[in-house]
Design a protein around this motif. Structure first.
Motif, PDB file in Angstrom:
ATOM      1  N   ASP A  52      35.389  45.132  34.049  1.00 16.40           N
ATOM      2  CA  ASP A  52      36.242  44.810  35.332  1.00 16.40           C
ATOM      3  C   ASP A  52      35.851  44.866  36.137  1.00 16.40           C
ATOM      4  O   ASP A  52      36.383  45.405  37.717  1.00 16.40           O
ATOM      5  N   THR A  67      40.160  39.893  43.227  1.00 15.46           N
ATOM      6  CA  THR A  67      41.530  39.523  43.677  1.00 15.46           C
ATOM      7  C   THR A  67      42.293  40.361  41.536  1.00 15.46           C
ATOM      8  O   THR A  67      42.904  39.506  40.959  1.00 15.46           O
ATOM      9  N   LEU A  68      41.782  41.466  41.731  1.00 22.40           N
ATOM     10  CA  LEU A  68      42.701  42.209  40.721  1.00 22.40           C
ATOM     11  C   LEU A  68      42.185  44.267  40.509  1.00 22.40           C
ATOM     12  O   LEU A  68      40.919  44.303  41.127  1.00 22.40           O
ATOM     13  N   ARG A  73      47.206  44.489  38.799  1.00 28.10           N
ATOM     14  CA  ARG A  73      47.926  43.861  40.144  1.00 28.10           C
ATOM     15  C   ARG A  73      46.708  42.624  40.270  1.00 28.10           C
ATOM     16  O   ARG A  73      45.849  42.727  40.222  1.00 28.10           O
ATOM     17  N   HIS A  74      46.916  41.142  40.209  1.00 29.96           N
ATOM     18  CA  HIS A  74      45.827  39.748  40.587  1.00 29.96           C
ATOM     19  C   HIS A  74      46.440  39.629  41.665  1.00 29.96           C
ATOM     20  O   HIS A  74      47.244  39.533  41.701  1.00 29.96           O
ATOM     21  N   HIS A 113      36.227  43.342  42.059  1.00 36.02           N
ATOM     22  CA  HIS A 113      36.634  43.070  41.126  1.00 36.02           C
ATOM     23  C   HIS A 113      37.639  41.883  40.799  1.00 36.02           C
ATOM     24  O   HIS A 113      38.572  41.626  41.575  1.00 36.02           O
ATOM     25  N   GLY A 114      38.127  41.030  39.304  1.00 37.65           N
ATOM     26  CA  GLY A 114      38.344  39.748  38.899  1.00 37.65           C
ATOM     27  C   GLY A 114      37.629  38.929  38.928  1.00 37.65           C
ATOM     28  O   GLY A 114      36.229  38.896  39.246  1.00 37.65           O
ATOM     29  N   GLU A 115      38.518  37.144  38.902  1.00 39.90           N
ATOM     30  CA  GLU A 115      37.983  36.283  39.053  1.00 39.90           C
ATOM     31  C   GLU A 115      37.001  35.717  40.413  1.00 39.90           C
ATOM     32  O   GLU A 115      38.406  35.850  41.961  1.00 39.90           O
ATOM     33  N   TRP A 170      37.104  33.650  44.339  1.00 39.72           N
ATOM     34  CA  TRP A 170      38.128  33.276  45.075  1.00 39.72           C
ATOM     35  C   TRP A 170      37.574  32.023  45.984  1.00 39.72           C
ATOM     36  O   TRP A 170      36.458  32.382  46.253  1.00 39.72           O
TER      37      TRP A 170
END
Length: 247
Positions: A17, A183-184, A190-191, A226-228, A230
């Protein structure tokens, strides 16, 4: 997992992650952030998988020096014999990656936000508790393009840490934002676009104010720590992060 061309000439390695980015051009490769200790081998494999050799890597650039971004820097610097770059206000933290300022106590987050437990577990398995610092970083200045592959332009975006910087790639319509926007959120699970919670942010008010620099790039591709990624534009990512506010 390696995701190639998440933006023009930019590749994303996601592990535990945490995101690492490889920027390439005809002059070689710039590695942005280094994840956790167990990420080192995966970064080396990623360089090979995009058709590059170890001596094509010119430098490592840190958006900031939290343990989950500096985690493999020392090992890779020793193997590749390349410099590690950071903002001057990250120099102490790079050497002492656990001695960072944060607004809120971390211990109750897994109780309040149980969705974070799998995220934090994956980070722990990847070596989050055993990060070596690095005490010989090279210092860059914000707003001056770095003479490295991709010519990234550091944008000082303090708040998450005081020396945090995003990296703007104007000719690629891209901004790598580190943990200025995620996005995380690893501490809540939370996303969606947001700043990182007070469990790991030094000053949320400053972090939110710094987002104007990211919106000002006008970049289409926002590559987060962190996350996908954007891909709906920096302005919309900032708008959602401001609406989400601190936690």
């Amino acid at each position: 997992m390696l995701h190639t061309d998440v933006a023009p000439g930019v590749h994303r390695l996601a592990h535990a992650d945490v995101n690492v980015y490889l920027i390439e051009d005809e002059d070689g490769v710039t590695v942005v952030d280094t994840g956790l200790p167990a990420t080192a081998g995966r970064i080396q494999d990623a360089v090979a998988r995009i058709g590059r050799r170890p001596d094509d890597v010119r430098a490592i650039v840190l958006t900031h020096a939290h343990f989950d971004h500096v985690g493999s820097a020392q090992r890779l610097r020793e193997r590749w014999r390349v410099p590690v770059w950071a903002h001057r206000d990250e120099k102490f933290l790079a050497a002492h990656p656990y001695r960072y300022q944060h607004e809120r106590a971390r211990l109750l987050y897994p109780v309040r936000y149980p969705a974070c437990i799998p995220v934090l577990a994956r980070m722990t398995v990847a070596g989050a508790l055993w990060v070596r610092g690095i005490d010989d970083v090279k210092i860059f200045h914000s707003a001056e393009p770095l003479d490295l592959p991709g010519r990234p332009v550091p944008l000082h975006t303090p708040g998450h840490t005081y020396g945090h910087c995003a990296l703007h790639l104007p000719d690629r319509d891209t901004v790598i934002v580190g943990d200025a926007i995620v996005t995380l959120d690893p501490y809540t699970g939370r996303h969606g676009p947001q700043i990182v919670s007070g469990a790991a942010t030094a000053d949320s008010e400053t972090a939110l104010a710094s987002l104007s620099a990211i919106a000002g790039t006008g970049a289409t591709h926002v590559l987060v720590g962190h996350g996908e990624p954007w891909h709906a534009g920096a302005a919309s990512a900032v708008e959602q992060a401001v609406l989400a506010g601190p936690s």
